[in-house]
Structure formats: structure tokens, C-alpha cells
Scaffold this motif. Structure first.
Motif, mmCIF file in Angstrom:
data_model
loop_
_atom_site.group_PDB
_atom_site.id
_atom_site.type_symbol
_atom_site.label_atom_id
_atom_site.label_comp_id
_atom_site.label_asym_id
_atom_site.label_seq_id
_atom_site.Cartn_x
_atom_site.Cartn_y
_atom_site.Cartn_z
ATOM 1 N N GLN A 207 47.543 69.278 109.400
ATOM 2 C CA GLN A 207 48.712 69.617 110.207
ATOM 3 C C GLN A 207 49.198 68.409 111.001
ATOM 4 O OE1 GLN A 207 50.413 73.001 110.524
ATOM 5 N NE2 GLN A 207 51.768 71.255 110.902
ATOM 6 N N ARG A 215 54.070 73.570 107.444
ATOM 7 C CA ARG A 215 53.073 74.435 108.082
ATOM 8 C C ARG A 215 51.788 74.388 107.270
ATOM 9 N NH1 ARG A 215 51.557 79.916 107.385
ATOM 10 N NH2 ARG A 215 50.689 80.842 109.290
ATOM 11 N N VAL A 216 50.671 74.233 107.946
ATOM 12 C CA VAL A 216 49.370 74.188 107.281
ATOM 13 C C VAL A 216 48.599 75.459 107.620
ATOM 14 C CG1 VAL A 216 47.169 72.962 107.112
ATOM 15 C CG2 VAL A 216 49.319 71.673 107.286
#
Length: 233
Positions: A207, A215-216
Motif C-alpha cells: 500500500q 487499494r491493497v
């Protein structure tokens, strides 16, 4: 590896298959075994059902770009699942390695076009895709290369981009070391798989590395997804 060694990525190790002079027969057998390995650990069937299939339609063609296809089993699987569901999906799979291209083209699949190209090449020619994917690619890349692939993914994406990779974990490393024994045979699957785990990101690390808009998230078992949706803030 000691307990402290798991706190950071081990970028000193390099997968044997990435060496330009690696044994071509071992490399071919590695590509062959990717189908089995990915079926067991990558989770693409779940990703297809929940994130890709809802964007496809039976009466409207959709396009998908797969970056760094390796053995080509993931783009083949995605195309086959779409056909089975009565949906239209045209897949372009790219890899800059001519060895991967030769292997993939020896196993053609309906709805999939394999090309020797980089993501930057796709940006340069102005192509656009509804879905952009990669599998086990991000941990291979240096910092600048990672940013480049993600920026390129953003540039060509009209829908969603999904980069699916391993997540560094001691337990996963130990389990894979055992589970890969009956699969690996004369290939790089076990050695390179273990090295890949050591090189891979944990979710907070990835991230911090991705550009804004990405978005992780985590996915079982011990996976990490970097996703981007066009038009999202």
C-alpha cells in the motif's frame, strides 16, 4: 530464515527462471507446472466470479489485458471461464520474454492473443481495456518498475485493474516448501516459489508503494491484491 528476516522483503534473491541463460528445458517444465500451482494457490477463480464476471456481458464484447503472462495459464483460464458462462471476453496477454511467448504460442487458446510486449508498449499504442490483470508479477519488479507497471495499468484501464500476488509469510513459506515437493519435479517451481515468497510484499508495504488511487487488500490464503477502479476517487 530467522524471525527478523521476515520483517522486510529479501530483494537480494532472484528467481532462477528470470536468468536469461537458465536451462530452457527446466524453464519449459516450470511453465507447464504453473497451471497446477496457480490452480492451488492463486485464487483466480474466486477473483473472476466476484470482480471480473459481473463486468462482462453475453451481448457486448469486453477486453482484458494480462501483463507478464509467464506460462499463459491465467489468461487461458479467464477466457475459458467467460466462454463457459456465455460471456464475450477478448484477452490480450503480454510478456517481454521471448521464451514465455514461444511457450504460450505453442499452446494456443480461443479468445487469447499472446504478444511479446511490455505494459509501456501498450500505453504507447493507445490500447484500452475493460480489465487489466497480472499474477505473481509485482514481487519480481524493482521500485521504479513497480510504479511503471501500475501507472501503465491505470493509463490503459477503463474498468478495473487487479494485480494478484503472494504475501510474505513464514507459515506460507514452510507449507509451500512441503506442498511443492510432489509438483516441482525437474523444474524451478519449488526453488523459485520459495524465493518469490521471500521477495513478496505484505499488504501495508505494498500500500505504501502503490500510486494514489490504488487499494491493497488481503486475500486468503496469504495473497495480496492491488486494485484500481477507473473513475473512483
Amino acid at each position: 530464515m530467522s524471525s527478523s528476516s521476515w520483517s522486510t522483503r529479501d530483494v537480494r534473491v532472484r528467481e532462477l527462471m528470470d536468468e536469461p541463460d537458465c536451462d530452457p528445458e527446466l524453464l519449459a517444465r516450470t511453465y507447464q507446472r504453473f497451471t497446477t500451482v496457480n490452480r492451488l494457490v492463486s485464487g483466480w477463480r474466486r477473483i473472476y466470479r466476484t470482480r471480473i464476471r459481473p463486468r462482462l456481458a453475453p451481448d457486448r464484447p469486453s477486453t482484458l489485458l494480462d501483463i507478464g503472462f509467464g506460462g499463459g495459464d491465467i489468461p487461458r483460464a479467464l477466457a475459458a471461464w467467460a466462454v463457459r458462462d456465455g460471456l464475450q471476453l477478448h484477452v490480450t496477454a503480454i510478456d517481454p520474454d521471448e521464451r514465455a511467448l514461444a511457450f504460450a504460442r505453442s499452446r494456443p487458446a480461443p479468445g487469447v492473443r499472446f504478444e511479446r510486449a511490455s505494459s509501456a508498449d501498450i500505453v504507447a499504442r493507445g490500447d484500452r481495456f475493460d480489465v487489466v490483470t497480472s499474477n505473481h508479477l509485482l514481487h519480481h519488479l524493482g521500485d521504479d518498475e513497480l510504479r511503471g507497471v501500475l501507472d501503465d495499468s491505470t493509463a490503459v484501464c477503463d474498468g478495473i485493474a487487479i494485480h494478484n500476488d503472494l504475501s510474505r509469510n513464514r507459515l506460507g513459506y514452510m507449507l509451500y516448501a512441503v506442498a511443492a515437493l510432489p509438483i516441482a519435479g525437474d523444474s524451478f517451481v519449488r526453488v523459485d516459489g520459495l524465493r518469490s515468497i521471500r521477495r513478496s510484499y505484505r499488504a501495508p508495504e505494498l500500500q505504501r508503494a502503490v500510486p494514489p488511487g490504488w487499494r491493497v487488500s488481503r486475500m486468503f490464503p496469504q495473497r495480496v491484491l492491488a486494485t484500481f477502479e477507473a473513475g473512483s476517487p
